[in-house]
Scaffold this motif. Structure first.
Motif, short mmCIF file in Angstrom:
data_model
loop_
_atom_site.label_atom_id
_atom_site.label_comp_id
_atom_site.label_asym_id
_atom_site.label_seq_id
_atom_site.Cartn_x
_atom_site.Cartn_y
_atom_site.Cartn_z
N UNK A 60 0.84 -1.20 0.00
CA UNK A 60 0.00 0.00 0.00
C UNK A 60 0.87 1.24 0.00
N UNK A 61 1.90 1.24 0.83
CA UNK A 61 2.81 2.37 0.89
C UNK A 61 3.50 2.61 -0.44
N UNK A 62 3.94 1.54 -1.07
CA UNK A 62 4.61 1.67 -2.38
C UNK A 62 3.65 2.18 -3.45
N UNK A 63 2.42 1.70 -3.43
CA UNK A 63 1.45 2.07 -4.46
C UNK A 63 0.91 3.48 -4.29
N UNK A 64 0.75 3.92 -3.04
CA UNK A 64 0.10 5.21 -2.79
C UNK A 64 1.05 6.31 -2.32
N UNK A 65 2.19 5.93 -1.80
CA UNK A 65 3.10 6.90 -1.21
C UNK A 65 2.72 7.27 0.21
N UNK A 66 1.72 6.60 0.76
CA UNK A 66 1.28 6.88 2.13
C UNK A 66 2.30 6.34 3.12
N UNK A 67 2.45 7.06 4.23
CA UNK A 67 3.36 6.62 5.28
C UNK A 67 2.72 5.47 6.07
N UNK A 68 3.55 4.74 6.80
CA UNK A 68 3.04 3.67 7.65
C UNK A 68 2.06 4.22 8.69
N UNK A 69 2.32 5.43 9.17
CA UNK A 69 1.43 6.06 10.15
C UNK A 69 0.06 6.33 9.54
N UNK A 70 0.04 6.85 8.32
CA UNK A 70 -1.23 7.11 7.64
C UNK A 70 -1.98 5.81 7.40
N UNK A 71 -1.28 4.79 6.94
CA UNK A 71 -1.92 3.50 6.67
C UNK A 71 -2.51 2.93 7.95
N UNK A 72 -1.76 3.01 9.06
CA UNK A 72 -2.26 2.51 10.34
C UNK A 72 -3.47 3.30 10.81
#
Length: 97
Positions: A60-72
């Motif tokens: 998800x991080x690789x595909x969207x550029x979202x940080x682990x914090x945002x994903x969590x």
């Protein structure tokens, strides 16, 4: 959170619910939000969609550029929040109202 639900917020919700086409909604978002806010909000919805599909955080991080914090944060809201992400995903999947 009840302090957040002011008359101004209710007015905004009424406007959002009344907009019937993407072009008008996009114009409203451009006027209300910064470019960064539009991108970040859209990113969060993409993260929610990928989480719902069972994709791992790294993908998800690789595909969207979202940080682990945002994903969590999105994961927590998707699983334990008010149901807004679920409603949005149902709309995107064609099973919403």
């Amino acid at each position: 959170m009840s302090d957040l639900r002011t008359q101004e917020v209710e007015d905004m919700l009424s406007v959002f619910c009344s907009v019937n086409d993407n072009d008008t909604m996009f114009a409203l978002m451009e006027d209300l939000l910064t470019i960064r806010e539009i991108k970040e909000t859209s990113q969060r919805l993409a993260v929610a969609r990928m989480l719902d599909e069972g994709k791992p955080y790294v993908s998800i991080g690789e595909a969207t550029g979202a940080s682990a914090t945002t994903i969590a944060r999105v994961s927590k809201a998707l699983n334990y929040g008010s149901g807004g992400y679920r409603a949005a995903l149902d709309i995107l999947n064609g099973s919403g109202e």
